[in-house]
Structures are given as structure tokens and as C-alpha cells.
Design a protein around this motif. Structure first.
Motif, PDB file in Angstrom:
ATOM      1  N   CYS B  67       0.816  -1.226   0.000  1.00 15.98           N
ATOM      2  CA  CYS B  67       0.000   0.000   0.000  1.00 15.98           C
ATOM      3  C   CYS B  67       0.849   1.276   0.000  1.00 15.98           C
ATOM      4  O   CYS B  67       0.303   2.379  -0.062  1.00 15.98           O
ATOM      5  N   LEU B  68       2.176   1.145   0.058  1.00 16.50           N
ATOM      6  CA  LEU B  68       3.063   2.305  -0.108  1.00 16.50           C
ATOM      7  C   LEU B  68       3.265   2.649  -1.586  1.00 16.50           C
ATOM      8  O   LEU B  68       3.957   3.605  -1.912  1.00 16.50           O
ATOM      9  N   SER B  69       2.659   1.879  -2.462  1.00 20.08           N
ATOM     10  CA  SER B  69       2.874   2.047  -3.904  1.00 20.08           C
ATOM     11  C   SER B  69       2.215   3.328  -4.416  1.00 20.08           C
ATOM     12  O   SER B  69       1.318   3.873  -3.778  1.00 20.08           O
ATOM     13  N   PRO B  70       2.656   3.789  -5.582  1.00 14.93           N
ATOM     14  CA  PRO B  70       2.022   4.982  -6.156  1.00 14.93           C
ATOM     15  C   PRO B  70       0.618   4.680  -6.662  1.00 14.93           C
ATOM     16  O   PRO B  70       0.322   3.559  -7.077  1.00 14.93           O
ATOM     17  N   GLU B  76      -5.530   5.066  -4.306  1.00 14.28           N
ATOM     18  CA  GLU B  76      -5.355   3.765  -3.634  1.00 14.28           C
ATOM     19  C   GLU B  76      -6.463   2.774  -4.015  1.00 14.28           C
ATOM     20  O   GLU B  76      -7.151   2.240  -3.146  1.00 14.28           O
ATOM     21  N   TRP B  78      -6.433  -0.257  -4.971  1.00 14.10           N
ATOM     22  CA  TRP B  78      -6.145  -1.688  -4.830  1.00 14.10           C
ATOM     23  C   TRP B  78      -7.059  -2.345  -3.805  1.00 14.10           C
ATOM     24  O   TRP B  78      -7.324  -1.808  -2.739  1.00 14.10           O
ATOM     25  N   THR B 152      -5.556   4.112 -15.579  1.00 11.74           N
ATOM     26  CA  THR B 152      -4.466   4.367 -14.633  1.00 11.74           C
ATOM     27  C   THR B 152      -4.829   3.876 -13.232  1.00 11.74           C
ATOM     28  O   THR B 152      -3.935   3.630 -12.422  1.00 11.74           O
ATOM     29  N   ASP B 154      -6.184   0.921 -12.758  1.00  8.69           N
ATOM     30  CA  ASP B 154      -5.699  -0.464 -12.834  1.00  8.69           C
ATOM     31  C   ASP B 154      -4.174  -0.500 -12.760  1.00  8.69           C
ATOM     32  O   ASP B 154      -3.589  -1.376 -12.118  1.00  8.69           O
ATOM     33  N   TYR B 155      -3.540   0.469 -13.426  1.00  2.56           N
ATOM     34  CA  TYR B 155      -2.070   0.507 -13.410  1.00  2.56           C
ATOM     35  C   TYR B 155      -1.563   0.728 -11.972  1.00  2.56           C
ATOM     36  O   TYR B 155      -0.522   0.178 -11.590  1.00  2.56           O
ATOM     37  N   VAL B 158      -1.472  -2.486 -10.294  1.00  2.00           N
ATOM     38  CA  VAL B 158      -0.346  -3.303 -10.758  1.00  2.00           C
ATOM     39  C   VAL B 158       0.939  -2.913 -10.020  1.00  2.00           C
ATOM     40  O   VAL B 158       1.742  -3.787  -9.660  1.00  2.00           O
ATOM     41  N   THR B 159       1.140  -1.619  -9.770  1.00  2.40           N
ATOM     42  CA  THR B 159       2.347  -1.235  -9.020  1.00  2.40           C
ATOM     43  C   THR B 159       2.304  -1.825  -7.609  1.00  2.40           C
ATOM     44  O   THR B 159       3.337  -2.209  -7.065  1.00  2.40           O
ATOM     45  N   HIS B 162       3.304  -5.407  -7.848  1.00  2.00           N
ATOM     46  CA  HIS B 162       4.752  -5.506  -8.059  1.00  2.00           C
ATOM     47  C   HIS B 162       5.515  -5.247  -6.757  1.00  2.00           C
ATOM     48  O   HIS B 162       6.512  -5.922  -6.465  1.00  2.00           O
ATOM     49  N   THR B 163       5.043  -4.294  -5.963  1.00  2.00           N
ATOM     50  CA  THR B 163       5.677  -4.050  -4.667  1.00  2.00           C
ATOM     51  C   THR B 163       5.554  -5.277  -3.771  1.00  2.00           C
ATOM     52  O   THR B 163       6.522  -5.687  -3.115  1.00  2.00           O
ATOM     53  N   TRP B 165       5.263  -8.292  -4.676  1.00  2.00           N
ATOM     54  CA  TRP B 165       6.120  -9.310  -5.283  1.00  2.00           C
ATOM     55  C   TRP B 165       7.571  -9.147  -4.805  1.00  2.00           C
ATOM     56  O   TRP B 165       8.220 -10.108  -4.370  1.00  2.00           O
ATOM     57  N   LEU B 166       8.069  -7.905  -4.909  1.00  2.00           N
ATOM     58  CA  LEU B 166       9.454  -7.641  -4.516  1.00  2.00           C
ATOM     59  C   LEU B 166       9.657  -7.831  -3.015  1.00  2.00           C
ATOM     60  O   LEU B 166      10.657  -8.421  -2.579  1.00  2.00           O
TER      61      LEU B 166
END
Lengths: 234, 234
Positions: B67-70, B76, B78, B152, B154-155, B158-159, B162-163, B165-166
């Protein structure tokens, strides 16, 4: 010749100095995790840039790192257009201004004043502009994983943008993602194939300041919410 | 009460032990960069998992980090659905099998045999399944940045994936993104609002092995290409 890859490989081996260790799975300790989460906390959508140029080859090297991102079926559909010609930059700026005007008119009057004060783009100052596209027509990957969800090609490109964003921040650069644009016009402005989907315009440069709070939160536009609110169980 | 955030804050301060330094911009040194790029090189789309359960609260903490993602306009959007009920997991598995059968039939005969041998999902073994959605109906962010490009939202999701995931990989976990699903059926299977867009199904658990080469490359399905090929100048 794979200059980007070679540069990356060289970089990624720094700190180990051991080619034999190349295929030994890394262990990430508590100190690394703390720094990684600092990176996530301090990654910002940067809108105010210094005009200083980047070192030669820096952006190409960062794009090489972004290409380590996941992609559906290993399709690698990301396409990076470095926008350098003044006439194309001017056309993108005009596209932004038209869309921004329309967006301003859509806001409630009490928020329109706030919206007007937000500096929404770094188009004038950032030395690097990258228009990122998704190649929906690529044969790479032979369609694996995208038959029911072709938009996963676009999602793959987004992960590459996010990787570029994090790598840039880690190296002291800032990135701002501009989406107040008419995507249908971008392919024409940049003369790219018509089956490339526009994902976003990235401004990259040295940030005027660093912060751990989003600019929109500092400006009072919106605040972040507690993560529990976005998790449900089924 | 913001347990996720508190856990994250606590974690992110490990290694500094200094609350006063909280708002001092971090410097990321060459050693951190080398480790970060190792993380990117060793992040894999994992399909083979051990069946071991994750520690209590681990996935919620990782979602808090995601949830720190852009997100566009700080929206927010997600939404993370932890899929736990056996009947829903079975319905998702049936959805996957139907789509996978159709995908197999679409491949050239010489590649169909290879496709059939690829183990495409970790649905049976991964202890955690997360269906991720984008809330296209959210009012958060007041529409900023998404008038011309509603995708955007949805994008942004996705970020966050990805966060997650990492962060999972850095903590010794593996994540596999399953997209061979009919997205229209997922909202029904999981009983979520109809204006939520399905982004992907994530399998999370301990990987059976770690690798720096994508499984699809090891299997001879596809190989990665040199980054220069995806950069053009305009």
C-alpha cells in the motif's frame, strides 16, 4: 553487443566481487529489508525538478534495469520512447494543457481552486521525458497467459515503469508519471506503430526536494488510508 | 488502530533505531544498489511452491507494504481478496482449467506439446491465494489524473502487486501471477462489487527453488531480448 546488459551486470556484481557467486541465491538481511522499505516510503511522484542534465547513458542503463521486470509469457512488451525533439515536446505539452483544462472544469468549484494550484507536471523542467508504450502486437511469448486478459501486456509494462521508478529513486533521481494526456494522440505525436498502447509519460531528473509524504497529501488533496480497509476474506 | 501501518513503521525503522531520523531523506549506497538489483534479477514468477504455511499476519504485513505504492491521484484503488474458502478455490481452479484448455488449443501443434508440459499455476500448493481487483468506482482522489485514462486506476493496482512481489521475494517468499482466467467470472466467484476490475490472481508461499532465470526461459518457451531493442528516440 549488449551495452545496457553489460553495464547492469557489472553494477549488480559490485559489492560481491565474486563471479562464481553469480548463481548463488542471494539472502536479504534485515538491514536490506529496512532500506528497501525506506526506498518504498521515499519513492514519490516528483513534479518539481532541477534542470540539471543526467550523466550520459544513465537513462539507458536504468531502462536496462527496468527490463528485468516480469512480463506475461516473457513477452517483454515495454517500449520506451525518449522524447527529445522540441516540436514533439511542445505537442505533448499542448496535449497536456488541453486535457488539464478539461479536468479542471470537471472538478467541484471548491476543489477546482486547489486543483489549479497543484503543479501537475514536470514537463518544463525535467531533462528527460520518456513516453512508455505497450506493444499489443508483439509475437514474443507466443500469446502465453494473455488470451483471456490481453491487458496483462499493459500490466507488464507498468511493472517495468515501477522498476524504473524505484531504481531512479535509489540512485538519487526523481520520476513523475503524467497521465493527464489524450492517449489516442500520443502515438501520432511520436510516430510509433498504431498498435502500441500509450501507458504513460515519465519525467525524470533530479528532484528539487525529497519527501516521505505524497505531494497530494501535503497539498491537502487526498490522504492515504489504513491498509486494513482494502483487504477482505472470502 | 492501524496494525499494518504500525507493523510496517516498526519494521522500516529497524537498522536505524532512531525515531528522530524518520524524516531525514535516506541515502542509498552502492552496496544497497547492488542488493536491490540482485533482488530484481532473482524475482521470479513462481509456479512450484512448498505447502508450508506462512507465519500468522505475514501476508497482511506484506499487503501493508504494498500500500506504499504509487496511485493515480492518491486514489489507492487496490483491493486484496484473500481466497480461503475451499469452494471458491475450487471454482477458481475450474475457471483456470477451462481457460488453460482453450489456450492450449490456440497454440501451434509443435508448441502445444511444450505448453502442455509447462506447469502454469501454483493453485494446488501455494498456501495463500490473493485475488487482486481495481476499484474503478472509488471516489478517493476525486478523479485527479484519470479523466482521460481511467485505466491508470488499474495501473496503480499493478504497481502494488509488483511491490508485494518484490517485498515477498526479499523476505524469502515466492509469488506467482496467474492470468489464465476469465476475468468476468472472478467478481462473481468472489462476490465482490461489479465495478471492481479483476487484475490478477497471486499465489504466495515458499518457493521450491530459487533461480535467476525465468522458468519460461529455462523451459525453452521464450528468451529475454537485449534492452536496446525497446528504446527509440523521437
Amino acid at each position: 553487443m549488449e551495452p545496457f546488459s553489460q553495464q547492469f551486470e557489472q553494477r549488480s556484481r559490485e559489492g560481491t566481487g565474486d563471479r562464481a557467486a553469480e548463481h548463488t541465491p542471494p539472502r536479504f538481511d534485515a538491514d536490506f529489508l529496512a532500506r528497501l522499505y525506506d526506498l518504498l516510503r521515499w519513492r514519490r511522484d516528483v513534479r518539481r525538478f532541477k534542470r540539471d542534465r543526467l550523466p550520459d547513458g544513465a537513462i539507458e542503463r536504468l531502462i536496462g534495469i527496468a527490463c528485468l521486470s516480469p512480463s506475461v509469457g516473457l513477452s517483454e512488451p515495454w517500449r520506451f520512447v525518449l522524447v527529445e525533439e522540441p516540436k514533439r515536446r511542445a505537442a505533448i505539452r499542448a496535449n497536456f494543457e488541453a486535457c488539464n483544462k478539461e479536468a479542471l472544469e470537471m472538478q467541484d468549484p471548491d476543489r477546482a481552486a486547489l486543483y489549479a494550484r497543484l503543479k501537475l507536471a514536470g514537463l518544463d523542467d525535467a531533462p528527460v521525458q520518456i513516453a512508455v508504450f505497450s506493444d499489443r502486437g508483439t509475437a514474443q511469448g507466443s500469446g502465453l497467459g494473455r488470451l483471456t486478459m490481453p491487458e496483462t501486456l499493459d500490466y507488464s509494462v507498468v511493472t517495468a515503469v515501477h522498476t524504473l521508478w524505484l531504481a531512479a529513486r535509489a540512485e538519487g533521481l526523481g520520476l513523475g508519471w503524467v497521465s493527464i494526456l489524450d492517449p489516442a494522440r500520443m502515438a501520432g505525436i511520436l510516430d510509433v506503430p498504431q498498435d502500441w498502447i500509450f501507458i504513460g509519460l515519465l519525467c525524470v531528473g533530479y528532484p528539487q526536494k525529497e519527501d516521505d509524504t505524497p505531494a497530494l497529501e501535503r497539498a491537502g488533496w487526498e490522504h492515504r488510508h489504513a491498509p486494513e480497509g482494502v483487504v477482505i476474506r472470502r
